[in-house]
Scaffold this active site. Structure first.
Site, PDB file in Angstrom:
ATOM      1  N   ARG A   1       0.836  -1.192   0.000  1.00  0.00           N
ATOM      2  CA  ARG A   1       0.000   0.000   0.000  1.00  0.00           C
ATOM      3  C   ARG A   1       0.877   1.250   0.000  1.00  0.00           C
ATOM      4  O   ARG A   1       2.069   1.190   0.300  1.00  0.00           O
ATOM      5  CB  ARG A   1      -0.908   0.004   1.235  1.00  0.00           C
ATOM      6  CG  ARG A   1      -2.018  -1.011   1.191  1.00  0.00           C
ATOM      7  CD  ARG A   1      -2.800  -1.075   2.498  1.00  0.00           C
ATOM      8  NE  ARG A   1      -2.018  -1.672   3.572  1.00  0.00           N
ATOM      9  CZ  ARG A   1      -2.455  -1.815   4.824  1.00  0.00           C
ATOM     10  NH1 ARG A   1      -3.664  -1.375   5.146  1.00  0.00           N
ATOM     11  NH2 ARG A   1      -1.689  -2.387   5.736  1.00  0.00           N
TER      12      ARG A   1
ATOM     13  N   ASP B   1      -3.105  -6.151  15.323  1.00  0.00           N
ATOM     14  CA  ASP B   1      -2.452  -4.839  15.332  1.00  0.00           C
ATOM     15  C   ASP B   1      -2.479  -4.202  16.722  1.00  0.00           C
ATOM     16  O   ASP B   1      -1.611  -3.390  17.047  1.00  0.00           O
ATOM     17  CB  ASP B   1      -3.138  -3.881  14.344  1.00  0.00           C
ATOM     18  CG  ASP B   1      -2.531  -3.958  12.953  1.00  0.00           C
ATOM     19  OD1 ASP B   1      -1.413  -4.469  12.829  1.00  0.00           O
ATOM     20  OD2 ASP B   1      -3.189  -3.519  11.999  1.00  0.00           O
TER      21      ASP B   1
ATOM     22  N   GLU C   1      -5.935   5.449  13.398  1.00  0.00           N
ATOM     23  CA  GLU C   1      -6.888   4.554  14.057  1.00  0.00           C
ATOM     24  C   GLU C   1      -7.608   5.188  15.236  1.00  0.00           C
ATOM     25  O   GLU C   1      -8.569   4.595  15.757  1.00  0.00           O
ATOM     26  CB  GLU C   1      -6.211   3.253  14.501  1.00  0.00           C
ATOM     27  CG  GLU C   1      -5.266   3.369  15.677  1.00  0.00           C
ATOM     28  CD  GLU C   1      -3.840   3.717  15.288  1.00  0.00           C
ATOM     29  OE1 GLU C   1      -2.971   3.634  16.163  1.00  0.00           O
ATOM     30  OE2 GLU C   1      -3.600   4.076  14.109  1.00  0.00           O
TER      31      GLU C   1
ATOM     32  N   LYS D   1       1.522   2.110   7.156  1.00  0.00           N
ATOM     33  CA  LYS D   1       1.841   1.338   8.348  1.00  0.00           C
ATOM     34  C   LYS D   1       2.702   2.136   9.317  1.00  0.00           C
ATOM     35  O   LYS D   1       3.325   3.136   8.959  1.00  0.00           O
ATOM     36  CB  LYS D   1       2.544   0.033   7.983  1.00  0.00           C
ATOM     37  CG  LYS D   1       1.638  -0.983   7.308  1.00  0.00           C
ATOM     38  CD  LYS D   1       0.397  -1.291   8.130  1.00  0.00           C
ATOM     39  CE  LYS D   1       0.688  -2.035   9.404  1.00  0.00           C
ATOM     40  NZ  LYS D   1      -0.542  -2.269  10.217  1.00  0.00           N
TER      41      LYS D   1
ATOM     42  N   HIS E   1      -0.918   2.191  16.088  1.00  0.00           N
ATOM     43  CA  HIS E   1      -1.176   1.013  16.930  1.00  0.00           C
ATOM     44  C   HIS E   1      -0.105   0.895  18.012  1.00  0.00           C
ATOM     45  O   HIS E   1       0.602  -0.114  18.125  1.00  0.00           O
ATOM     46  CB  HIS E   1      -1.219  -0.257  16.073  1.00  0.00           C
ATOM     47  CG  HIS E   1      -2.274  -0.246  15.007  1.00  0.00           C
ATOM     48  ND1 HIS E   1      -3.623  -0.269  15.297  1.00  0.00           N
ATOM     49  CD2 HIS E   1      -2.178  -0.199  13.651  1.00  0.00           C
ATOM     50  CE1 HIS E   1      -4.316  -0.248  14.174  1.00  0.00           C
ATOM     51  NE2 HIS E   1      -3.468  -0.203  13.159  1.00  0.00           N
TER      52      HIS E   1
ATOM     53  N   TYR F   1      -1.084   4.957  10.382  1.00  0.00           N
ATOM     54  CA  TYR F   1      -1.474   4.042  11.445  1.00  0.00           C
ATOM     55  C   TYR F   1      -0.300   3.881  12.396  1.00  0.00           C
ATOM     56  O   TYR F   1       0.853   3.753  11.971  1.00  0.00           O
ATOM     57  CB  TYR F   1      -1.842   2.675  10.872  1.00  0.00           C
ATOM     58  CG  TYR F   1      -3.165   2.642  10.149  1.00  0.00           C
ATOM     59  CD1 TYR F   1      -4.357   2.905  10.827  1.00  0.00           C
ATOM     60  CD2 TYR F   1      -3.232   2.334   8.798  1.00  0.00           C
ATOM     61  CE1 TYR F   1      -5.574   2.869  10.164  1.00  0.00           C
ATOM     62  CE2 TYR F   1      -4.446   2.290   8.130  1.00  0.00           C
ATOM     63  CZ  TYR F   1      -5.614   2.556   8.815  1.00  0.00           C
ATOM     64  OH  TYR F   1      -6.821   2.529   8.159  1.00  0.00           O
TER      65      TYR F   1
END
Length: 371
Positions: A15, A270, A118, A75, A96, A94
């Protein structure tokens, strides 16, 4: 503002943080966009498409990190990327962080300002930048689980939808949110017998209405989970506590009652995973077996369908990227309390309560940072 998008370096992650359409929008707003060469090649987007949209192509990630005011990724930054972040630089991706103390330390040490996709909210209490990937992951969980159930893949050899005269598989979905709903849609469509567990009665009522008796809904208790996993062929872990570590709802002891070859797909990995025996895996080696039970715990599951995932994600993130670039992060967060919820780290401070509590750091409210 100079906005930079590096090539993702996580295992089998294709991605990309900005699509050419997003580059064109940002340049139309007067911003400069820097893209690492071949960043989009894995999903069929050539450098020439970025150039045509107005981007400047740079040869290395180091150049992107060095020159950009804001980094837009997909990510969480890996250790080598955390080392390239700097004070007064904005990171939008993101994160996490709750189950990842190493990344948290890297971000805190860098002095950067990090906004997590998120934990950005909307006016209805949803998580609009997580939802597109939750939809993908929910649908993929059944696809991946069905493959892992095949005997050659280590599973129990049960066909998800069965055939005439042979019962369909029992699919148990723990969590009835975006992931759980989308997993149920696919499992029901493939002919499986589906049970969804959740602790929110209005959500159970909604699921029962939507699926019109094609799925069983149960209030989630320890007894209900134990009973359901005992008879399951495929178990989907779809529980989310925003920003916090996922609760361990299937314990190691419960594995003793689960038949050999049953597959457990932990979509919550995650955030640390909702099965006690979960540990992150990759698309290269997606499964492992404990006590005869197959665990699928790929931490970047939507990366397996990277083209679809990229466009779904960037459709959601682009308005926020534009706001951050147009206004600067302080004014953008001051103007938008929902975007403000995404602020997780700022200049060595943890600014999201659940992350601070999970990792044992002092908590600094985002409102204090903006004063």
């Amino acid at each position: 503002m100079r906005i930079g998008t590096p090539k993702e370096i996580k295992n089998h992650e294709y991605r990309v943080g900005l699509a050419p359409a997003g580059v064109r929008e940002l340049t139309a707003h007067g911003h400069e966009v820097l893209v690492e060469t071949r960043a989009g090649l894995g999903i069929g987007i050539a450098d020439e498409e970025y150039v045509a949209a107005g981007a400047t192509i740079l040869a290395t990630a180091a150049e992107v990190f060095e020159q950009a005011d804001m980094i837009v990724k997909v990510k969480e930054p890996q250790a080598s990327e955390c080392a390239m972040l700097r004070e007064n630089q904005l990171l939008f991706t993101y994160l996490h962080l709750a189950p990842d103390p190493q990344q948290a330390k890297g971000l805190l040490d860098s002095g950067c300002t990090a906004i997590a996709y998120e934990t950005v909210t909307d006016g209805r209490g949803g998580l609009p930048l997580l939802a597109p990937m939750s939809e993908v992951a929910g649908r993929m969980s059944i696809q991946a689980g069905a493959h892992a159930m095949e005997k050659a893949a280590g599973g129990n050899g049960v066909l998800l939808g069965g055939v005439p005269g042979v019962p369909a598989a029992e699919v148990v979905i723990i969590g009835g949110g975006v992931v759980g709903y989308n997993a149920a849609r696919i499992a029901i469509g493939m002919g499986a017998r589906v049970t969804i567990l959740d602790r929110t009665l209005p959500r159970l009522n909604w699921l029962d209405s939507v699926f019109e008796n094609r799925a069983t809904t149960l209030y989630s208790t320890r007894d209900a989970v134990e009973t359901c996993v005992h008879r399951a062929d495929l178990i989907i872990g779809a529980v989310l506590v925003p920003g916090a570590a996922a609760p361990k709802l299937v314990t190691r002891d419960m594995l003793k009652s689960i038949r050999n070859g049953v597959v457990m797909v932990d979509v919550a990995i995650d955030q640390g995973g909702c099965f006690e025996t979960s540990r992150p895996t990759t698309h290269q080696e997606p499964t492992y077996v404990i006590d005869g039970v197959v665990h699928y715990c790929v931490a970047n599951m939507p990366g397996g369908v990277a083209r679809t995932s990229t466009f779904a994600l960037t459709n959601a993130t682009l308005p926020h990227v534009i706001a951050l670039a147009d206004k600067g992060w302080r004014k953008a967060l001051s103007d938008d309390p929902n975007l403000r919820e995404g602020l997780n780290v700022h200049r060595g401070q943890v600014t999201y309560r659940a992350v601070a509590e999970a990792l044992g750091y002092p908590y600094t409210p985002a409102a204090d940072v903006l004063r």
